[in-house]
Motif scaffolding. Structure first.
Motif, mmCIF file in Angstrom:
data_model
loop_
_atom_site.group_PDB
_atom_site.id
_atom_site.type_symbol
_atom_site.label_atom_id
_atom_site.label_comp_id
_atom_site.label_asym_id
_atom_site.label_seq_id
_atom_site.Cartn_x
_atom_site.Cartn_y
_atom_site.Cartn_z
ATOM 1 N N GLY A 109 0.813 -1.214 0.000
ATOM 2 C CA GLY A 109 0.000 0.000 0.000
ATOM 3 C C GLY A 109 0.846 1.264 0.000
ATOM 4 O O GLY A 109 0.545 2.225 -0.712
ATOM 5 N N LEU A 110 1.911 1.250 0.795
ATOM 6 C CA LEU A 110 2.808 2.414 0.816
ATOM 7 C C LEU A 110 3.504 2.603 -0.520
ATOM 8 O O LEU A 110 3.650 3.721 -1.013
ATOM 9 N N ARG A 111 3.919 1.516 -1.126
ATOM 10 C CA ARG A 111 4.576 1.600 -2.439
ATOM 11 C C ARG A 111 3.587 2.046 -3.524
ATOM 12 O O ARG A 111 3.956 2.771 -4.441
ATOM 13 N N TYR A 112 2.345 1.615 -3.402
ATOM 14 C CA TYR A 112 1.306 2.070 -4.330
ATOM 15 C C TYR A 112 1.135 3.581 -4.208
ATOM 16 O O TYR A 112 1.094 4.300 -5.206
ATOM 17 N N GLN A 113 1.046 4.058 -2.966
ATOM 18 C CA GLN A 113 0.875 5.497 -2.731
ATOM 19 C C GLN A 113 2.060 6.285 -3.275
ATOM 20 O O GLN A 113 1.892 7.351 -3.870
ATOM 21 N N ALA A 114 3.276 5.759 -3.089
ATOM 22 C CA ALA A 114 4.468 6.428 -3.633
ATOM 23 C C ALA A 114 4.398 6.482 -5.159
ATOM 24 O O ALA A 114 4.764 7.491 -5.779
ATOM 25 N N GLY A 115 3.919 5.406 -5.777
ATOM 26 C CA GLY A 115 3.771 5.379 -7.234
ATOM 27 C C GLY A 115 2.764 6.406 -7.715
ATOM 28 O O GLY A 115 2.967 7.061 -8.737
#
Length: 136
Positions: A109-115
């Motif tokens: 989820g954090l990596r999705y948000q960063a993307g």
């Protein structure tokens, strides 16, 4: 000079798509944490992105079997694999480790948000370039 939106956002769009699909798989694991015999699954993000780059290099074109068929592009295929269990078998055959799944869910989820933030930045930069950067 033509602007290719695929070149601008293509990688990020594909990465977000894989992250979204992975989120669904991990959610399914968490939902089935107490289902006897359920095997935890996952998507290997790096493998999926390599597949996307390979398909992009080959333009992902589909083979037409008839001249009147519409040309298309193949979609990136994110392969869902069974996860290797990290805990001892509890006797019911379920391989879901809730703690591992929660950590993977949060990380993804954090990596999705960063993307999303990176993609937003690219789009803002493109809008600024098109509008002349606010100079008037």
């Amino acid at each position: 000079m033509a602007i290719s939106l695929d070149k601008l956002v293509g990688f990020h769009q594909k990465a977000l798509s894989v992250r979204s699909n992975r989120m669904e798989v991990i959610s399914g694991n968490l939902a089935n944490a107490n289902t006897p015999g359920y095997k935890a699954r996952d998507i290997d993000f790096n493998k999926a992105m390599k597949s996307a780059q390979y398909n992009q290099g080959n333009q992902g074109s589909l083979v037409k079997t008839h001249d009147k068929h519409i040309s298309g592009r193949s979609q990136m295929q994110a392969e869902i694999e069974f996860r290797i269990p990290t805990q001892a078998d509890t006797g019911d055959g379920n391989t879901v480790d809730s703690q591992v799944e929660r950590n993977n869910f949060l990380d993804n989820g954090l990596r999705y948000q960063a993307g999303v933030m990176m993609l937003t930045g690219k789009i803002k930069g493109m809008k600024k370039a098109i509008s002349g950067g606010g100079q008037g």
